[in-house]
Structures are given as structure tokens and as C-alpha cells.
Design an enzyme around this catalytic site. Structure first.
Site, mmCIF file in Angstrom:
data_model
loop_
_atom_site.group_PDB
_atom_site.id
_atom_site.type_symbol
_atom_site.label_atom_id
_atom_site.label_comp_id
_atom_site.label_asym_id
_atom_site.label_seq_id
_atom_site.Cartn_x
_atom_site.Cartn_y
_atom_site.Cartn_z
ATOM 1 N N ARG A 48 11.716 -6.784 4.367
ATOM 2 C CA ARG A 48 11.787 -5.185 4.638
ATOM 3 C C ARG A 48 12.243 -4.972 6.100
ATOM 4 N NH1 ARG A 48 5.676 -2.201 4.409
ATOM 5 N NH2 ARG A 48 5.593 -2.818 6.853
ATOM 6 N N ARG A 72 -9.484 0.486 9.358
ATOM 7 C CA ARG A 72 -8.852 -0.693 9.614
ATOM 8 C C ARG A 72 -9.885 -1.517 10.558
ATOM 9 N NH1 ARG A 72 -3.075 0.302 9.174
ATOM 10 N NH2 ARG A 72 -1.927 -1.719 9.239
ATOM 11 N N ARG A 119 11.978 -0.498 11.107
ATOM 12 C CA ARG A 119 10.347 -0.635 11.846
ATOM 13 C C ARG A 119 10.513 -1.863 12.870
ATOM 14 N NH1 ARG A 119 5.274 0.039 7.969
ATOM 15 N NH2 ARG A 119 4.328 -1.239 9.786
ATOM 16 N N LYS A 140 0.775 -1.292 -0.065
ATOM 17 C CA LYS A 140 -0.004 0.105 0.083
ATOM 18 C C LYS A 140 1.003 1.424 -0.002
ATOM 19 C CE LYS A 140 -2.235 -0.846 4.012
ATOM 20 N NZ LYS A 140 -1.700 -2.175 4.248
ATOM 21 N N ARG A 152 0.105 -9.162 13.435
ATOM 22 C CA ARG A 152 -0.403 -7.887 12.566
ATOM 23 C C ARG A 152 -1.454 -8.810 11.402
ATOM 24 N NH1 ARG A 152 4.998 -5.527 10.617
ATOM 25 N NH2 ARG A 152 3.913 -4.283 9.237
HETATM 26 P P1 AMP Z 1 1.056 0.187 8.989
HETATM 27 O O1 AMP Z 1 2.233 1.312 8.582
HETATM 28 O O2 AMP Z 1 -0.335 0.758 8.138
HETATM 29 O O3 AMP Z 1 1.594 -1.150 8.866
HETATM 30 O O4 AMP Z 1 0.599 0.316 10.380
HETATM 31 C C1 AMP Z 1 1.645 0.007 11.513
HETATM 32 C C2 AMP Z 1 0.924 -0.165 12.772
HETATM 33 O O5 AMP Z 1 0.277 1.045 13.056
HETATM 34 C C3 AMP Z 1 -0.239 -1.114 12.805
HETATM 35 O O6 AMP Z 1 0.206 -2.293 13.184
HETATM 36 C C4 AMP Z 1 -1.141 -0.467 13.949
HETATM 37 O O7 AMP Z 1 -0.406 -0.926 15.075
HETATM 38 C C5 AMP Z 1 -0.892 0.964 13.749
HETATM 39 N N1 AMP Z 1 -1.796 1.459 12.878
HETATM 40 C C6 AMP Z 1 -1.832 2.338 11.822
HETATM 41 N N2 AMP Z 1 -2.861 2.342 11.015
HETATM 42 C C7 AMP Z 1 -3.859 2.197 12.108
HETATM 43 C C8 AMP Z 1 -5.405 2.139 12.235
HETATM 44 N N3 AMP Z 1 -6.029 2.772 10.845
HETATM 45 N N4 AMP Z 1 -6.035 1.702 13.202
HETATM 46 C C9 AMP Z 1 -5.392 1.092 14.267
HETATM 47 N N5 AMP Z 1 -3.971 1.100 14.173
HETATM 48 C C10 AMP Z 1 -3.300 1.430 13.170
#
Ligand code: AMP
Length: 190
Positions: free
Chosen positions: A128, A89, A134, A14, A146
Site C-alpha cells: 500500500r 484503540r 502515507r 477496515k 504500528r
Molecule cells: P489508521 O488510518 O487507522 O491506520 O491510523 C493512522 C494513525 O493515526 C495511527 O497509527 C495513529 O497514530 C493515529 N490514530 C488513528 N486513530 C487513532 C486512535 N483511535 N487513537 C490514537 N491514534 C489514532
């Protein structure tokens, strides 16, 4: 306005695709994960709260996430439209987004989902993790959590947008350019 939810499990691509598509379609890209990471780096209160969930591979609570997303949208009053990456989400987040778009006299035009098999996702995220810095990419257990969290809380959003006739699935395996091409076919139609 063209407002698109770029959807898919962790590691689907994404963020990579949003970076290309925001330029191509002149849209504002909002990644909730990036905003949380920015807050962690800058040691804000929001960052500290988010970190406790992110480190375990769990979602940050809706109330906090929705408030933060609203603020990010409000920062861009002149936007042509948005690419939402990593939001919504949960169903509560999808409802909140719909309300926010309503307030702007706009709407979500489509959910465009990158479809990738789970084992491919795990492999990509481990890879990654070698360079992303990260914390949540550095540990296979957290990566799997996740993905599990995605199936527990997020995957149902497909039916949420399907019910509104707004769901578009795209094969997320291939080169970055091939996938951009597939996504562009959908972006051009909506
Ligand atoms: P991402 O960068 O989208 O993979 O997000 C990394 C982490 O941020 C996720 O595993 C969640 O812990 C948190 N996170 C990101 N977006 C959301 C969301 N819309 N709702 C809840 N937690 C989020």
C-alpha cells in the site's frame, strides 16, 4: 441506530470495507486516521500534534483523539448509525465511546473484527505504501511499530467487547468482495 466498531490491526482492510459497507447499510463512516490525515494536510494545530505521533507509528493521546471523535459524531445528528474505523484503540477510548452513545440514547451494537496474520499485514502495508502516499506506510520499521502498538494497547479491546457479548471475528483474508460478504452476514444479524 446501528453502531458498529470495525476492528482489526493496521492493514486488516477496515477502511476498504467501511467504504463499501457505509453505502450498503447507509451508515456514517468515521475513520480517526482519515480525520488526522485531513488535519495534517490542512496544517491545523491538531494535524501538527497528531503527525508527531503518527510518523513514529504511535497512537495519538486519548484526550485529543476522544475530543476529535466526539466532534465528528456531533457533526452527524441525522445519522442512521455509524461505522467506527480505527476507533476505539484503547480502553479509555472504548469507555468514552460508550458514554457518548449513552448520551445519544444509543449503544455500540457490535465490534466486528477482521482477522489477518501479522506477516500478511506487513506485506499489505508495504504494498500500500507504494501508492498510498502515507508516510507511515513507507517504512517497514514504522509499519512494525504500528502493529506492536496494536498489541500493546488495542488488542485487549477484543475482551472488552467479548465481555459484553458483542465481539464478532471475521476472516480478513480473501478478495474484497468475499470479505464484504462475510462482514455483511454479521451486519445483517445485528
Ligand atoms: P489508521 O488510518 O487507522 O491506520 O491510523 C493512522 C494513525 O493515526 C495511527 O497509527 C495513529 O497514530 C493515529 N490514530 C488513528 N486513530 C487513532 C486512535 N483511535 N487513537 C490514537 N491514534 C489514532
Amino acid at each position: 441506530m446501528k453502531n458498529i466498531v470495525l476492528f482489526g490491526p493496521p492493514g486488516a482492510g477496515k477502511g476498504t470495507q467501511a467504504e463499501v459497507l457505509k453505502e450498503k447499510y447507509q451508515l456514517v463512516h468515521i475513520s480517526t486516521g482519515d480525520v488526522f490525515r485531513y488535519n495534517i494536510k490542512n496544517e491545523t494545530e491538531l494535524g501538527a500534534l497528531a503527525k508527531s505521533y503518527m510518523d513514529k507509528g504511535h497512537l495519538v493521546p486519548d484526550e485529543v483523539t476522544i475530543k476529535m471523535l466526539n466532534a465528528e459524531v456531533e457533526k452527524n445528528p441525522e445519522a442512521n448509525g455509524f461505522i467506527f474505523d480505527g476507533f476505539p484503540r484503547t480502553e479509555a477510548q472504548a469507555e468514552a465511546l460508550s458514554e457518548l452513545m449513552d448520551e445519544k440514547g444509543s449503544q455500540i451494537n457490535a465490534m466486528v473484527a477482521l482477522e489477518v496474520d501479522d506477516e500478511v499485514l506487513v506485506g499489505r502495508l508495504i504494498e500500500r505504501g507504494k501508492s498510498s502516499g502515507r508516510a507511515d506506510d513507507a517504512n517497514e520499521e514504522v509499519i512494525r511499530e504500528r502493529i506492536a502498538e496494536y498489541y500493546r494497547k488495542t488488542d485487549i479491546l477484543k475482551s472488552y467487547y467479548q465481555a459484553q457479548d458483542k465481539y464478532y471475528g471475521v476472516d480478513g483474508v480473501g478478495s474484497i468482495e468475499e470479505i464484504t460478504e462475510r462482514l455483511s452476514e454479521v451486519f445483517d444479524r445485528i
